[in-house]
Design an enzyme around this catalytic site. Sequence first.
Site, PDB file in Angstrom:
ATOM      1  N   HIS B 354      77.043  14.381  50.719  1.00 24.19           N
ATOM      2  CA  HIS B 354      76.587  13.117  51.299  1.00 24.19           C
ATOM      3  C   HIS B 354      75.916  13.334  52.647  1.00 24.19           C
ATOM      4  CE1 HIS B 354      76.887   8.902  52.826  1.00 24.19           C
ATOM      5  NE2 HIS B 354      76.613   8.653  51.563  1.00 24.19           N
ATOM      6  N   CYS B 355      76.389  14.309  53.392  1.00 22.99           N
ATOM      7  CA  CYS B 355      75.856  14.588  54.739  1.00 22.99           C
ATOM      8  C   CYS B 355      74.438  15.152  54.696  1.00 22.99           C
ATOM      9  CB  CYS B 355      76.738  15.597  55.462  1.00 22.99           C
ATOM     10  SG  CYS B 355      78.486  15.185  55.506  1.00 22.99           S
TER      11      CYS B 355
END
Lengths: 363, 363
Positions: B354-355
């Site tokens: 997600h990062c």
Amino acid sequence: MSFLIDSTPRKDGFRMPGEFETHAGTWMLWPERPDNWRNGAKPAQKAFVAVASAIAQFEPVTMCVSQVQFRNARNMLPGNVRVVEMSNNDSWMRDCGPTFVVDGKTARVVDWDFNAWGGLLGGLYFPWDLDDQVAGKVADIERVDRYKAPLVLEGGSIHVDGQGTLMTTKECLLNENRNPDKTQAEIEDLLAGYLNIKKFIWLNHGVYNDETNGHVDNICCFIRPGVVALTWTDDKSDPQYEISQENYEILQSATDAQGRKLEIHKIHQPDPVLIRAEEAEGVDAVEGTLPREAGDRMAASYINFYLCNGGAVVPTFDDPHDSLALAELQKLLPERKVVGVPAREILLGGGNIHCITQQQPKA
Amino acid sequence: MSFLIDSTPRKDGFRMPGEFETHAGTWMLWPERPDNWRNGAKPAQKAFVAVASAIAQFEPVTMCVSQVQFRNARNMLPGNVRVVEMSNNDSWMRDCGPTFVVDGKTARVVDWDFNAWGGLLGGLYFPWDLDDQVAGKVADIERVDRYKAPLVLEGGSIHVDGQGTLMTTKECLLNENRNPDKTQAEIEDLLAGYLNIKKFIWLNHGVYNDETNGHVDNICCFIRPGVVALTWTDDKSDPQYEISQENYEILQSATDAQGRKLEIHKIHQPDPVLIRAEEAEGVDAVEGTLPREAGDRMAASYINFYLCNGGAVVPTFDDPHDSLALAELQKLLPERKVVGVPAREILLGGGNIHCITQQQPKA
């Protein structure tokens, strides 16, 4: 995304359209190197902003800029110009950029080899590795697929009418510093395959003292199919006289791919434009980059204009011939708005408005 | 082109959609710095290729890459991933990238201030000037207009349900190294204006030992409006136990902007993941960059997955809990294909799937 296609545009039904056909937009590169552009490229950057702004009246413009200059370029350019990061060795999008081809539904890119106008045999700077990546990077941004053509070629060394005719110069395309291992016939075969060309018009020389080895785009261009404009001088003592005269005769006896004779319009050049001492002094003197010396004559020509959707952006030189050239081009292009942009600062870098632009045709 | 808009999205009728809403595509940044990624970032680059390839099954992906790594990235990535040049300080597109907002017709970008997760008070590297330009550059490439929000914020520190609810952590947003001059109420006001938020859910802490100061996107996320997933452990001796327990209680007593109680799903974390000696040895030790030391526990969590059109790309850790997490997420997301991607090499750099992704919603 961009897939490399192992074929040729001709086989796949693609052709290079004329510059006068409808564009999706225009690509440019931001000037920055202080060994080519005087005073840290600040005057040139203003001129490029003027050109981008003029074109942006007519169609979308994308300016490609290095990391170092990105924020400055974004600040200097109007909001309606797209700015994208792209490393480069200099700012001649016409020459290192992609040649777009279309098939009526899709656009693709032809990616030529680039060697900075002559490589180690008189090329204008070293290295040129970043310039050589520009075409592929443009293709990726636009998500168009790409052909890699095995030919050293700059976009400014060719003009096409979009109907099968290509116009170029022997001085450039047959120069030993471009494709010494290829004959004229082999070069024609490659251009035929990658641009879908049926007929070649070979001029002899480009504009006097043009450092590109005589790019056609500074001396002669298509106004539309069947109609060309040629830079001209009435001064028989000017070395340009004989060059233009010789090309005029070649054009007079030529026919295009459709079998037409050409309608030829002469556009009188400006008076000789020489590099001033204070201009030469502003350029970093660096080994391996073409020097800019006071008194050198520059290859000034009105033919180095750019056609965009509904417009023509034409270089001016603060010269008595400016208004005549603009008026003649406006007469030849009644469907377009002709806009003059002062271009001395671009000329000082070795080219002009056509050299710093590259059209992306509408798919 | 990208115009800077002197207003707020809320005033202009824009909102930040949930990640689960339809995307136009996904943005990523290519890992390269050897003081964060082991072995010259080569293992991380392979992991990023796997993530980009997994997402590209579902929607267009653009990978932004520095000049130096451009050709390598283009060679390593599949042709259906777009590669564009963009300088950067590291590869966390979620955090330094744009937050897109939409009004049903158009997309725009919110450009936050970025200070590398804490600036000079515990930030992870110095400088971060190139990261801070990423959002504006993405906006320009996409020709979308931009709001500049006067707030230090990373995209990974917030999650929204697209219906007026924002979830975040006090550990991050109220940290003195982000916006020390602003109260919680002032921060809420800014988020309300720039993302069109009506209700805030404040968790306390993020995942144990998370170097981002507790980004919400590693601990809890929206599956859809009204439904959240929370990282969990049954091991009461694990420092994560109390953190998850506390957040669970906050979530249980919360209501969202629509007045709904939340449905909470626990996803059990992997067993503790520690940096191995040979992994730590592969990282350049450089003053000013967070060290990677053998034996350090990493903030491994399955919650750090990414939702894309019809898919969910979930980190796996070669851990017995992997298959359980994938199965539970598949049950929660029956309309999507859940894809696991081995993510240890991303985790070693300090974050997860997600990062390194940022969604561009469909306008």
